[in-house]
Design a protein around this motif. Structure first.
Motif, mmCIF file in Angstrom:
data_model
loop_
_atom_site.group_PDB
_atom_site.id
_atom_site.type_symbol
_atom_site.label_atom_id
_atom_site.label_comp_id
_atom_site.label_asym_id
_atom_site.label_seq_id
_atom_site.Cartn_x
_atom_site.Cartn_y
_atom_site.Cartn_z
ATOM 1 N N LEU A 17 0.819 -1.224 0.000
ATOM 2 C CA LEU A 17 0.000 0.000 0.000
ATOM 3 C C LEU A 17 0.849 1.269 0.000
ATOM 4 O O LEU A 17 0.969 1.951 -1.021
ATOM 5 C CB LEU A 17 -0.929 0.004 1.211
ATOM 6 N N GLU A 117 -6.098 -2.531 7.987
ATOM 7 C CA GLU A 117 -7.076 -2.574 6.903
ATOM 8 C C GLU A 117 -7.837 -1.256 6.808
ATOM 9 O O GLU A 117 -8.131 -0.779 5.701
ATOM 10 C CB GLU A 117 -8.062 -3.728 7.102
ATOM 11 N N ARG A 121 -8.161 0.763 3.419
ATOM 12 C CA ARG A 121 -9.453 1.055 2.787
ATOM 13 C C ARG A 121 -9.632 2.557 2.564
ATOM 14 O O ARG A 121 -10.158 2.988 1.526
ATOM 15 C CB ARG A 121 -10.588 0.511 3.643
ATOM 16 N N ASN A 122 -9.221 3.352 3.537
ATOM 17 C CA ASN A 122 -9.328 4.810 3.396
ATOM 18 C C ASN A 122 -8.510 5.308 2.209
ATOM 19 O O ASN A 122 -8.964 6.149 1.424
ATOM 20 C CB ASN A 122 -8.868 5.501 4.681
ATOM 21 N N LEU A 124 -7.362 3.471 -0.422
ATOM 22 C CA LEU A 124 -7.880 2.927 -1.678
ATOM 23 C C LEU A 124 -9.113 3.687 -2.151
ATOM 24 O O LEU A 124 -9.273 3.964 -3.347
ATOM 25 C CB LEU A 124 -8.221 1.443 -1.508
ATOM 26 N N GLU A 125 -9.982 4.018 -1.208
ATOM 27 C CA GLU A 125 -11.177 4.786 -1.570
ATOM 28 C C GLU A 125 -10.802 6.166 -2.087
ATOM 29 O O GLU A 125 -11.360 6.645 -3.081
ATOM 30 C CB GLU A 125 -12.096 4.901 -0.363
ATOM 31 N N ASP A 130 -10.591 1.217 -4.831
ATOM 32 C CA ASP A 130 -11.003 0.211 -3.842
ATOM 33 C C ASP A 130 -11.833 -0.907 -4.462
ATOM 34 O O ASP A 130 -11.746 -2.067 -4.045
ATOM 35 C CB ASP A 130 -11.764 0.860 -2.683
ATOM 36 N N VAL A 136 -8.063 -7.044 1.365
ATOM 37 C CA VAL A 136 -6.902 -6.404 1.980
ATOM 38 C C VAL A 136 -6.388 -7.334 3.070
ATOM 39 O O VAL A 136 -7.138 -7.712 3.974
ATOM 40 C CB VAL A 136 -7.250 -5.031 2.585
#
Length: 239
Positions: A17, A117, A121-122, A124-125, A130, A136
């Protein structure tokens, strides 16, 4: 050698990431690094300079600063992860080009991070990518065994049913590619344009010339576009 020659059989694409899926010139890692230093300083009641020394020492020896803090000081990981990943994502823009390049890859796409995670997620969004990832795999899923240990990678492979000889791994740290390469994965090192990451130690740049790094790119989206454009879908042409 063209990167295409190595990717025909790949059906699983694994991405780190931080400083891999977003450009390294963004200050996210600098924020995380500073928050780790502050957490350790407060936890141990020491000066920020000494906290920084301990942070980097644990990072080098244990794979993550968190792992060192858990072993050496019994730190509760959830509180640590929530604190260090409470960062400002305002400067992180969506990347339609990267999203399209990832979507075009044949097979499943996974994120494998030593972070949390929620943080993944934050990010990727915010990047607008995402929806393209099946899962993930974070440090919690790894039961706090971090890259670059072989145990961590074996846990990841088992958790997601990944055949390493049909997988590619994208990372910004060369040392995190040694085990994947040994297990049969194609390895790609994503390096920062101009080599500017203020929060990095010199040893973190070691290993780039080693045989376990198959490919190096400064342009992840461009690299993926090239691979996705010409690489056949896994199994194509086979009987």
């Amino acid at each position: 050698m063209s990167p295409l020659s190595h990717f025909e059989a790949v059906d699983t694409w694994v991405f780190d990431l931080d400083n891999t899926l977003y450009p390294a010139h963004h200050d996210l890692w600098t924020q995380i690094d500073a928050r780790m230093k502050g957490y350790i300083s407060d936890l141990l009641g020491i000066a920020p300079e000494e906290a920084f020394r301990i942070q980097k020492d644990y990072y080098r020896r244990y794979g993550t600063s968190l792992r060192g803090l858990m072993i050496e000081h019994g730190v509760e990981p959830d509180a640590f992860l929530a604190h260090v990943h409470d960062v400002d994502l305002t400067g992180l823009d969506a990347s339609p080009r990267l999203a399209a390049a990832i979507e075009a890859l044949p097979g499943q796409k996974l994120v494998y991070t030593n972070g949390s995670e929620r943080h993944a997620r934050n990010v990727l969004e915010k990047l607008g990518i995402d929806a393209h990832f099946a899962a993930v795999h974070d440090i919690v899923a790894a039961e706090f065994h971090p890259k670059p240990t072989e145990e961590a990678y074996q846990r990841f492979l088992r958790a997601h049913g990944v055949d390493p000889v049909r997988a590619a791994m994208f990372e910004d740290l060369a040392r995190n590619l040694e085990v994947p390469h040994r297990l049969g994965m194609i390895t790609v090192l994503v390096v920062p344009h101009g080599e500017v990451i203020a929060a990095r130690e010199s040893w973190e740049f070691e290993g780039r010339e080693d045989a376990y790094v198959d490919h190096i790119t400064e342009d992840l989206a461009g690299f993926l576009e090239t691979v996705a454009h010409d690489a056949p879908a896994p199994g194509a042409g086979m009987t």
